[in-house]
Design a protein around this motif. Sequence first.
Motif, PDB file in Angstrom:
ATOM      1  N   VAL A 334       5.910  25.188 -69.387  1.00 41.08           N
ATOM      2  CA  VAL A 334       5.481  24.116 -69.581  1.00 41.08           C
ATOM      3  C   VAL A 334       6.862  23.059 -69.545  1.00 41.08           C
ATOM      4  O   VAL A 334       6.619  21.873 -68.932  1.00 41.08           O
ATOM      5  N   SER A 335       7.757  23.157 -70.326  1.00 38.79           N
ATOM      6  CA  SER A 335       8.930  22.283 -70.072  1.00 38.79           C
ATOM      7  C   SER A 335       9.527  22.274 -68.606  1.00 38.79           C
ATOM      8  O   SER A 335       9.728  21.003 -68.289  1.00 38.79           O
ATOM      9  N   GLN A 336       9.279  23.257 -67.888  1.00 34.70           N
ATOM     10  CA  GLN A 336      10.019  23.322 -66.558  1.00 34.70           C
ATOM     11  C   GLN A 336       8.801  22.316 -65.868  1.00 34.70           C
ATOM     12  O   GLN A 336       9.306  21.715 -64.707  1.00 34.70           O
ATOM     13  N   VAL A 337       7.407  22.280 -66.083  1.00 35.62           N
ATOM     14  CA  VAL A 337       6.626  21.671 -65.141  1.00 35.62           C
ATOM     15  C   VAL A 337       6.843  20.210 -65.585  1.00 35.62           C
ATOM     16  O   VAL A 337       6.707  19.275 -64.522  1.00 35.62           O
ATOM     17  N   ILE A 338       7.173  19.818 -66.770  1.00 36.13           N
ATOM     18  CA  ILE A 338       7.384  18.307 -66.993  1.00 36.13           C
ATOM     19  C   ILE A 338       8.695  17.764 -66.395  1.00 36.13           C
ATOM     20  O   ILE A 338       8.779  16.790 -65.887  1.00 36.13           O
ATOM     21  N   GLN A 339       9.700  18.793 -66.341  1.00 37.75           N
ATOM     22  CA  GLN A 339      10.962  18.610 -65.857  1.00 37.75           C
ATOM     23  C   GLN A 339      10.861  18.278 -64.260  1.00 37.75           C
ATOM     24  O   GLN A 339      11.409  17.308 -63.542  1.00 37.75           O
ATOM     25  N   GLY A 340       9.885  19.122 -63.805  1.00 37.07           N
ATOM     26  CA  GLY A 340       9.616  18.885 -62.160  1.00 37.07           C
ATOM     27  C   GLY A 340       8.929  17.700 -61.842  1.00 37.07           C
ATOM     28  O   GLY A 340       9.243  17.213 -60.885  1.00 37.07           O
ATOM     29  N   LEU A 341       8.015  17.203 -62.687  1.00 34.72           N
ATOM     30  CA  LEU A 341       7.414  15.915 -62.488  1.00 34.72           C
ATOM     31  C   LEU A 341       8.202  14.850 -62.607  1.00 34.72           C
ATOM     32  O   LEU A 341       8.277  14.121 -61.660  1.00 34.72           O
ATOM     33  N   GLY A 342       9.182  14.927 -63.522  1.00 30.34           N
ATOM     34  CA  GLY A 342      10.327  13.789 -63.674  1.00 30.34           C
ATOM     35  C   GLY A 342      11.127  13.700 -62.471  1.00 30.34           C
ATOM     36  O   GLY A 342      11.542  12.763 -62.002  1.00 30.34           O
ATOM     37  N   ALA A 343      11.480  14.997 -62.016  1.00 29.97           N
ATOM     38  CA  ALA A 343      12.726  14.983 -61.008  1.00 29.97           C
ATOM     39  C   ALA A 343      11.821  14.645 -59.707  1.00 29.97           C
ATOM     40  O   ALA A 343      12.465  13.946 -58.683  1.00 29.97           O
ATOM     41  N   GLY A 344      10.624  14.966 -59.590  1.00 30.13           N
ATOM     42  CA  GLY A 344       9.867  14.590 -58.254  1.00 30.13           C
ATOM     43  C   GLY A 344       9.579  13.099 -58.125  1.00 30.13           C
ATOM     44  O   GLY A 344       9.603  12.640 -57.374  1.00 30.13           O
ATOM     45  N   LEU A 345       9.789  12.377 -59.523  1.00 26.04           N
ATOM     46  CA  LEU A 345       9.767  10.762 -59.115  1.00 26.04           C
ATOM     47  C   LEU A 345      11.011  10.325 -59.236  1.00 26.04           C
ATOM     48  O   LEU A 345      11.236   9.481 -58.264  1.00 26.04           O
ATOM     49  N   ALA A 346      11.995  10.775 -59.730  1.00 25.30           N
ATOM     50  CA  ALA A 346      13.410  10.347 -59.900  1.00 25.30           C
ATOM     51  C   ALA A 346      14.124  10.119 -58.644  1.00 25.30           C
ATOM     52  O   ALA A 346      14.701   9.317 -58.274  1.00 25.30           O
ATOM     53  N   ARG A 347      14.029  11.232 -58.069  1.00 24.58           N
ATOM     54  CA  ARG A 347      15.210  11.642 -56.873  1.00 24.58           C
ATOM     55  C   ARG A 347      14.517  10.789 -55.689  1.00 24.58           C
ATOM     56  O   ARG A 347      15.368  10.061 -55.223  1.00 24.58           O
ATOM     57  N   PRO A 348      13.382  11.003 -55.272  1.00 26.67           N
ATOM     58  CA  PRO A 348      12.879   9.974 -54.110  1.00 26.67           C
ATOM     59  C   PRO A 348      12.952   8.594 -54.537  1.00 26.67           C
ATOM     60  O   PRO A 348      13.268   7.878 -53.539  1.00 26.67           O
ATOM     61  N   GLY A 349      12.870   7.961 -55.891  1.00 25.87           N
ATOM     62  CA  GLY A 349      13.008   6.753 -56.132  1.00 25.87           C
ATOM     63  C   GLY A 349      14.170   6.146 -55.859  1.00 25.87           C
ATOM     64  O   GLY A 349      14.398   5.028 -55.330  1.00 25.87           O
ATOM     65  N   PHE A 350      15.309   6.819 -56.202  1.00 26.72           N
ATOM     66  CA  PHE A 350      16.569   6.301 -56.136  1.00 26.72           C
ATOM     67  C   PHE A 350      17.177   6.559 -54.490  1.00 26.72           C
ATOM     68  O   PHE A 350      17.810   5.750 -53.964  1.00 26.72           O
ATOM     69  N   THR A 351      16.732   7.705 -53.808  1.00 24.71           N
ATOM     70  CA  THR A 351      16.950   7.861 -52.518  1.00 24.71           C
ATOM     71  C   THR A 351      16.400   6.843 -51.610  1.00 24.71           C
ATOM     72  O   THR A 351      17.174   6.203 -50.843  1.00 24.71           O
ATOM     73  N   GLY A 352      15.108   6.552 -51.789  1.00 26.17           N
ATOM     74  CA  GLY A 352      14.194   5.779 -51.027  1.00 26.17           C
ATOM     75  C   GLY A 352      14.753   4.183 -51.208  1.00 26.17           C
ATOM     76  O   GLY A 352      15.049   3.328 -50.302  1.00 26.17           O
ATOM     77  N   GLY A 353      15.070   3.883 -52.482  1.00 24.12           N
ATOM     78  CA  GLY A 353      15.667   2.603 -53.006  1.00 24.12           C
ATOM     79  C   GLY A 353      17.172   2.257 -52.345  1.00 24.12           C
ATOM     80  O   GLY A 353      17.135   1.134 -51.727  1.00 24.12           O
ATOM     81  N   ALA A 354      17.847   3.111 -52.077  1.00 21.61           N
ATOM     82  CA  ALA A 354      19.144   3.022 -51.626  1.00 21.61           C
ATOM     83  C   ALA A 354      18.970   2.786 -50.034  1.00 21.61           C
ATOM     84  O   ALA A 354      19.480   2.010 -49.620  1.00 21.61           O
ATOM     85  N   SER A 355      18.143   3.445 -49.362  1.00 18.91           N
ATOM     86  CA  SER A 355      18.125   3.468 -47.870  1.00 18.91           C
ATOM     87  C   SER A 355      17.276   1.992 -47.646  1.00 18.91           C
ATOM     88  O   SER A 355      18.111   1.502 -46.820  1.00 18.91           O
ATOM     89  N   VAL A 356      16.356   1.429 -48.537  1.00 24.30           N
ATOM     90  CA  VAL A 356      15.765   0.298 -48.301  1.00 24.30           C
ATOM     91  C   VAL A 356      16.894  -0.698 -48.464  1.00 24.30           C
ATOM     92  O   VAL A 356      16.794  -1.905 -47.771  1.00 24.30           O
ATOM     93  N   ALA A 357      17.709  -0.591 -49.203  1.00 27.40           N
ATOM     94  CA  ALA A 357      18.595  -1.572 -49.956  1.00 27.40           C
ATOM     95  C   ALA A 357      19.743  -2.280 -48.793  1.00 27.40           C
ATOM     96  O   ALA A 357      20.309  -2.978 -48.742  1.00 27.40           O
ATOM     97  N   VAL A 358      19.984  -1.121 -47.882  1.00 31.14           N
ATOM     98  CA  VAL A 358      21.131  -1.341 -46.775  1.00 31.14           C
ATOM     99  C   VAL A 358      20.409  -1.733 -45.426  1.00 31.14           C
ATOM    100  O   VAL A 358      19.219  -1.545 -45.128  1.00 31.14           O
TER     101      VAL A 358
END
Length: 432
Positions: A334-358
């Motif tokens: 269960v802890s790993q599922v919740i961590q997976g959900l968090g990572a699934g949101l966090a990484r594309p958020g900062f990756t896509g945001g960085a790409s859009v910013a430049v």
Amino acid sequence: MPDSPSPEPLAGPAAAANAPIGRNRQFRLLWVCMLVIGAGNSMLLSVAPPLVRQMHLADASVGWIFSLSALLWVFTSPYWGRLSQSLGRKPVIAFGLLAYAVSMASFGTGVTLGLNGVLSGSNLFITLVLARSIFGAFGSASSPSAQAYIADRTSAFERTAQLAGLSSAFAVGQAFSPGLCSWLAGQFGFVFPIWLVAGFALAASIAIISFLPERTAPQSSRQRASFADSLALITDRRLSGYLIYGFALSIVAGVTVQVFGLFTMDRLNVSGAHGTQFIAAGFMANALALLATQLIIIPRLSLSGRAFMLWGAALLAVGVALQVLAVNLEFLLVSQVIQGLGAGLARPGFTGGASVAVEPHEQGAAAGLVVAANGSGFVFSPIIGGVVYERLGMNWPLYITIALLAAMWVFVFVSRRLRSTPIEAPPETGTP
């Protein structure tokens, strides 16, 4: 010869422009090739804890084996991202996959020598570190070039979802490779899956060269950013906030991944093949949740990268806290599922945001810095993970991780550097 003389990265061919991943041949091919890297890395992390104990290496060596590779990854990723702007994305992606094949084959050779007693102690440790470092120095060419390939062919509003789609390839590999690796290791030994991934990586490199179309012309040398200009993006306010978050997220990923195997074996009192099965189950649960987030949740939400970064850090903190409290395998899953959900949101958020910013001409350099940030935390995670784990106890690395995630959430919430551009926007209709 390119089909178009235009150096503009966003000016891809009509057939490829804005093509969703999974609906266009080049994206499908790229996705499969990134799957190989994700599967191999996840497999190594699954077998490393039992292997180091079987070869009589210290527990902390799990992290140190990956640390030099991560350090090289940090310094070389921006270079490969820049180089892909002048040479083209395809040859650099193919080269990175070839280097990954060599790294995995070398690592498999080192493990074989260690298990057979030919190498031991510091000689074995150095061999494994150097074998993995081939990936950090040269295999790092694939990821920034692949991200820039997608950025070349997507609009700013589509990019976060598209990059999340590419990241889902790593998630699929992380989801299914630990279980498959556990079965293969039981049938053919620990080394067989390592050699198998090396073969797949070689095939992926050949496939990229043979079948990946690249009609967008590379930038001319006079338009290519210098190394100093690329590094200047680190302090550029458009990008620096995303890189800070990505660096912290990488530390979190490094600590949680490196500690989970040892934590599972010690908390559940298992070892060897039995321990590998439990570790694989945890990694699969994490990766499946991450995959569902990137393929199902993100495409259906018109939120900004900043919002995804906030939710991601919060969910990761909750998942790590539950891991501290876990008393059985079910609780750990269960802890790993919740961590997976968090990572699934966090990484594309900062990756896509960085790409859009430049700007379009900065995509290669920015992608290199983003990929460098993704690996930079693994340079420090052996200290927070392995050393703290051995000296202070199994829970302390997780306590530090929770504190870091809380700081990340506060940073995103108060930062003025981060843009709030949504990942999707309605198409222009020509009406007010």
